[in-house]
Design a protein around this motif. Structure first.
Motif, PDB file in Angstrom:
ATOM      1  N   SER A 102      -9.753   2.747   0.057  1.00  0.00           N
ATOM      2  CA  SER A 102      -8.688   1.752  -0.082  1.00  0.00           C
ATOM      3  C   SER A 102      -8.014   1.480   1.252  1.00  0.00           C
ATOM      4  O   SER A 102      -7.757   0.316   1.613  1.00  0.00           O
ATOM      5  CB  SER A 102      -7.651   2.230  -1.113  1.00  0.00           C
ATOM      6  N   PRO A 148      -6.825   2.005  -7.427  1.00  0.00           N
ATOM      7  CA  PRO A 148      -6.717   2.085  -5.966  1.00  0.00           C
ATOM      8  C   PRO A 148      -5.308   2.463  -5.541  1.00  0.00           C
ATOM      9  O   PRO A 148      -4.323   1.977  -6.094  1.00  0.00           O
ATOM     10  CB  PRO A 148      -7.082   0.669  -5.515  1.00  0.00           C
ATOM     11  N   SER A 184       0.838  -1.209   0.000  1.00  0.00           N
ATOM     12  CA  SER A 184       0.000   0.000   0.000  1.00  0.00           C
ATOM     13  C   SER A 184       0.867   1.251   0.000  1.00  0.00           C
ATOM     14  O   SER A 184       0.562   2.243  -0.684  1.00  0.00           O
ATOM     15  CB  SER A 184      -0.917  -0.008   1.222  1.00  0.00           C
ATOM     16  N   GLU A 239     -17.458   4.584  -3.355  1.00  0.00           N
ATOM     17  CA  GLU A 239     -16.215   3.946  -2.924  1.00  0.00           C
ATOM     18  C   GLU A 239     -16.387   3.316  -1.541  1.00  0.00           C
ATOM     19  O   GLU A 239     -15.952   2.190  -1.296  1.00  0.00           O
ATOM     20  CB  GLU A 239     -15.072   4.977  -2.911  1.00  0.00           C
ATOM     21  N   SER A 249     -11.495   7.485  -3.253  1.00  0.00           N
ATOM     22  CA  SER A 249     -10.888   6.192  -3.553  1.00  0.00           C
ATOM     23  C   SER A 249      -9.782   5.858  -2.563  1.00  0.00           C
ATOM     24  O   SER A 249      -9.661   4.727  -2.088  1.00  0.00           O
ATOM     25  CB  SER A 249     -10.341   6.195  -4.987  1.00  0.00           C
ATOM     26  N   LEU A 275     -10.573  -4.343  -4.580  1.00  0.00           N
ATOM     27  CA  LEU A 275      -9.438  -3.462  -4.884  1.00  0.00           C
ATOM     28  C   LEU A 275      -8.695  -3.905  -6.137  1.00  0.00           C
ATOM     29  O   LEU A 275      -8.404  -3.104  -7.028  1.00  0.00           O
ATOM     30  CB  LEU A 275      -8.479  -3.434  -3.692  1.00  0.00           C
TER      31      LEU A 275
END
Length: 917
Positions: A404, A392, A70, A161, A400, A369
């Motif tokens: 996420s 994402p 991420s 979202e 978004s 995702l």
């Protein structure tokens, strides 16, 4: 190493990548590197370090790769948003910090994800309200054709979202409670078992919901994500593949219905099928993205050096195109690999989760995702129709980003509650038991395989776009990227072997260059043209990458400069063409349409290549403009390489070679040569029906007696004749530096005896599915002459002698390469003795050069025109040939010796330049 230490190590490994990308953007913007300019990526790393500490406290057993992935993706996203939309970058960073905070809140507040099952219907209601809220009057907003926004004053938000998260939480609770019911099919239709109405109802409701999203919100992307997320979760819960097939069927039905009902769906599909049909209208955004990605090649144009800012809203929907252009196929594939790794770690979390609820949550959020990433990248790269989603973590958009990271928070929490072996066996605490875990693991493995196939398809499609078909897209007339880029690049020069400059680039004073052709009409069909409006042809086209400096590097500095994106002058191309021989070849065609090729038979180097009519190279723009206006001109047509002619009696060189090579006849074999002879039930006749009596094969060649060669062709047979022609290059794709039309021979099994007789004389008369033959380019007949002159070996013809970089360093040199062996050396020598007689006391006496023994063959080809075409192929000196000349004059046979006379002038110049005379 513990999970958390592994997570910290991965964060530390990802940090330099994010900082390096950001640093390259800073450098490209002309700013110095320092704490001030690199403060953003450092602050982002600090934020993730704090998140890592929170994970240590609230989810110590969570998967160690999800947070670093991420971080890497969001860091790359922030860097490219800073590059593409700096005004929005600050807001995106703020959203990122808020998103990380929300992720930490989820970790701290959610003590047990199983409790969400207690509120599943409330969660469903919230999700539906969020998903459908943009339809509310007053606060719902339509942006870019989709009504997916809520707006209050200047603040806007995409509730859909967050709605996906609530829907996943509801579905996880619902499936956990009803998975046994979903797994049992009670209806039977023939041999098939199907779910009953109550079981299938959730799928139907989700299908209807997806259609409502398309109908009222025009949000194709969200509809796809919601529906397929549901299908994936349903399969994991039930293990029934039937649901997948039913779901695909419903999706297909919905897609067809939406296409026929709604215009905006039709526009999306038609744009996907052919965006270039309206490249400046509905297809503009997608075309610009394709042009950008086509420029990226393997390593990219360099961070901050691309033209992706020409793509509308590139920082959002099309940010992947920017990444692909500036980091290349390798960088873009690395981003896709991160998403695939995210999918793997998310599904691993689902497989080891302690309960059905947490497993289904992990499955749903991971699918949501990663599937969203696949759909948007597939649309941008034209694998599937574009749907208007965001990537994402990467794309600009606070909604978004927030959704996420909330999803990441739940994934980490699900992973923290992962089971061990003991818990798996303890069926009292875990109703799924060992067998349930094994079944669940297999289903999730199937999802991993599906995702792997989807992302492999993305990489394969991206490879086609950026590598295989890149040149096609770059040369499109609508590609403004290529036009703007090439206008600022100084192309290398094109010159003859003796130093005459044929093409060069002159500076305009504003950083752009104009291509000029100082030699006028000299070798124009070889050089071709280069135009930002009409594209390129000739050497300008075939050597484009060399002339622009994109290949043929002379030093490591050239390589480093190229891959670093440092602009430099293109490479110079030196041709094998000799300016004096080329001028002689062009003069020889004066007054006629036709072509002339001069070769060095020992190397394959083309010393001259002329076509008539010709044109002044500087006038190509006007000629092309007039052609587009309907005023057609064939001045640009290269008759030497593109026109197929009946070779007439010059083809007798092939027939004679076959006879001598295969002992069908020898030089002294005698034949009757009446003015006309019946072969295969039809006539074969000599020129003017001359009756030559009885002749040796040598004398028949000198007089070009058709009736003799017709008999000889029948003796050889069609298969031998065709095979011999193919050994010279007929029916072959002979490699050359310019497009070369394939010379043709018929299928021997379809040739009649009469056709074989005339084919042996060089006259195509057949009517069948295979082409009539022989039909030859002038280049092909030059290759035939060169093979005989070079002891039977056909050398691969070439035009580029050497290339040099802008500093004058040689980067490549042509090496003679044998293409085929058409005859043995002995046969070639015997044939040259026969062809000498053609020039000494036969039909080619006009080609005699004092002091030099010339071998050759004349030819007259019937075309149906009032006057036949006139040919000559000659070589000299016969014993050690340095030059071969092939020439055809369209309707030039009014004077029997015209082609021979003109070829002699070319050969004299060539022999002088080769140092023979």
């Amino acid at each position: 190493m513990t999970r958390r230490n592994t997570e910290l190590l991965l964060l530390l490994l990802a940090a330099p990548i994010v900082i390096l990308i950001y640093a390259m953007i800073v450098i490209n913007q002309g700013q110095p590197l320092g704490v001030n300019t690199l403060g953003v990526p450092i602050a982002i790393f600090v934020a993730f370090a704090i998140a890592h500490i929170a994970v240590r406290k609230f989810a110590p057993g969570a998967d160690p790769a999800i947070l670093p992935l991420s971080f890497a993706l969001s860091g790359i996203g922030i860097a490219f948003i800073t590059r593409l939309a700096p005004d929005m970058a600050v807001r995106q960073v703020e959203w990122l910090f808020l998103s990380i905070i929300c992720m930490i809140v989820v970790l701290a507040v959610v003590k047990d994800v199983d409790h969400v099952a207690n509120y599943k219907y409330t969660l469903m209601l919230i999700g539906l309200l969020l998903l459908l809220s943009p339809m509310l009057p007053g606060i719902g907003r339509t942006i870019s054709g989709s009504r997916i926004w809520l707006a209050i004053g200047s603040f806007s938000f995409q509730p859909g979202e967050l709605a996906k998260i609530f829907i996943v939480l509801f579905l996880a609770g619902y499936f956990a409670e009803n998975r046994e019911m979903l797994s049992v099919f009670t209806m039977r239709i023939g041999p098939f078992r199907l779910p009953d109405a109550r079981t299938i109802m959730p799928m139907m409701l989700m299908w209807v919901l997806s259609l409502l999203i398309v109908i009222f919100e025009r949000d194709l992307g969200s509809a796809l994500v919601v529906f397929f997320m549901f299908i994936f979760m349903l399969y994991v819960a039930s293990g029934k593949k039937s649901y997948v097939f039913i779901g695909l069927g419903l999706a297909a039905i919905g897609a067809v219905a939406m296409y026929h009902i709604f215009g905006h769906v039709q526009v999306r599909v038609s744009t996907w099928l052919n965006p270039f049909a309206d490249a400046s209208g509905t297809g503009y955004q997608l075309c610009q993205a394709i042009y950008s990605m086509a420029d990226g090649d393997l390593f990219g144009v360099g961070i901050g050096r691309g033209m992706c800012d020409q793509i509308p809203v590139v920082e959002s929907d099309y940010i992947f195109a920017a990444i692909a252009e500036e980091t290349g196929l390798l960088g873009a594939s690395a981003v896709l690999l991160m998403y695939l790794l995210f999918a793997v770690r998310g599904y691993v979390t689902a497989a080891r989760a302690k309960s059905d609820v947490s497993s289904f949550i992990a499955t749903g959020l991971t699918t949501s995702l990663v599937l969203q990433a696949f759909i948007i990248v597939g649309g941008v790269t034209r694998l599937i129709p574009l749907t208007g989603l965001t990537m994402p973590f990467v794309s600009q958009g606070g909604s978004s980003l927030l959704a996420s990271f909330i999803s990441v928070g739940f994934l980490l929490k699900c992973g923290d509650e992962g089971t061990g072996v003991g818990a798996e066996i303890d069926t009292a605490k875990n109703s799924t038991g060992v067998l349930g875990r094994v079944a669940l693991g297999k289903r999730i493995t199937h999802l991993m395989v599906i995702m792997s196939v989807l992302f492999a398809a993305l990489v394969a499609n991206l490879t086609l776009l950026m590598i295989v078909n890149a040149n096609y897209y770059q040369n499109m007339p609508t590609n403004n990227h290529t036009i703007q880029r090439e206008a600022k690049r100084q192309r290398g020069t094109i010159s003859t072997s003796d130093g005459t400059v044929l093409a060069e680039s002159d500076p305009n004073g504003d950083g752009t260059y104009t291509r000029v052709y100082p030699a006028g009409d000299l070798a124009t069909h070889v050089v071709g043209y280069y135009s930002t409006q009409y594209g390129s042809s000739g050497i300008e086209s075939s050597e484009n990458d060399v002339l622009t400096g994109n290949e043929s590097f002379a030093s490591w500095n050239d390589v480093i400069d190229y891959y670093a994106g440092v602009s430099s002058q293109g490479n110079d191309v030196q041709l094998t063409i000799n300016s004096k021989i080329q001028q002689a070849a062009q003069d020889a065609l004066s007054g006629y349409n036709g072509a002339c090729v001069v070769m060095d038979p020992q190397t394959g180097a083309v010393l001259a290549l002329a076509s008539s009519p010709t044109y002044n190279a500087g006038d190509f723009d006007d000629i092309l403009s007039n052609q587009n206006s309907g005023n057609n001109s064939d001045a640009l047509y290269n008759r030497a390489t593109q026109a197929l002619y009946a070779p007439g009696s010059t083809f007798k060189m092939v027939t004679l070679g076959a006879a001598l090579e295969n002992d069908v006849a020898n030089e002294n074999t005698t034949y009757r040569s009446p003015g006309s002879i019946d072969i295969g039930g039809a006539n074969v006749y000599n020129f003017d029906h001359n009756n030559y009596g009885t002749l040796t094969l040598t004398r028949a060649t000198a007089l070009s007696a058709n009736t003799v060669f017709g008999q000889l062709g029948v003796q050889e047979g069609s298969e031998m004749l065709v095979n011999q022609a193919q050994s010279f290059g007929f029916n072959q794709d002979v490699p050359f530096d310019l497009p070369l039309q394939e010379s043709l021979m018929p299928d021997p099994s379809q040739m009649t005896e009469w056709e074989t007789a005339w084919a042996a004389c060089g006259q195509p008369v057949g009517q069948h599915s295979s082409p009539a033959g022989p039909q030859a380019t002038v280049m092909q007949m030059a290759l035939v002459g060169s093979a005989i002159a070079n002891d039977g070996v056909v050398e691969r013809p070439y035009l580029v002698q050497a290339t040099y970089n802008s500093d004058g360093q040689r980067s490549s040199t042509a090496t003679p390469t044998p293409y085929s062996t058409a005859l043995s050396a002995e046969t070639a020598q015997r044939e040259r003795r026969v062809l000498e007689q053609v020039v000494q006391n036969g039909t080619g006496t006009a080609a005699q050069i004092p002091g030099v023994t010339i071998a050759g063959k004349t030819g007259t080809a019937e075309t149906g025109q009032p006057i036949d075409n006139s040919w000559f192929v000659g070589m000299g000196p016969s014993d050690n040939s340095k030059v071969v000349v092939a020439i055809v004059l369209e309707q030039g046979a009014a004077n029997d010796s015209e082609a021979s006379i003109r070829a002699r002038g070319v050969m004299e110049t060539a022999l002088q330049e080769q140092g023979v005379m």
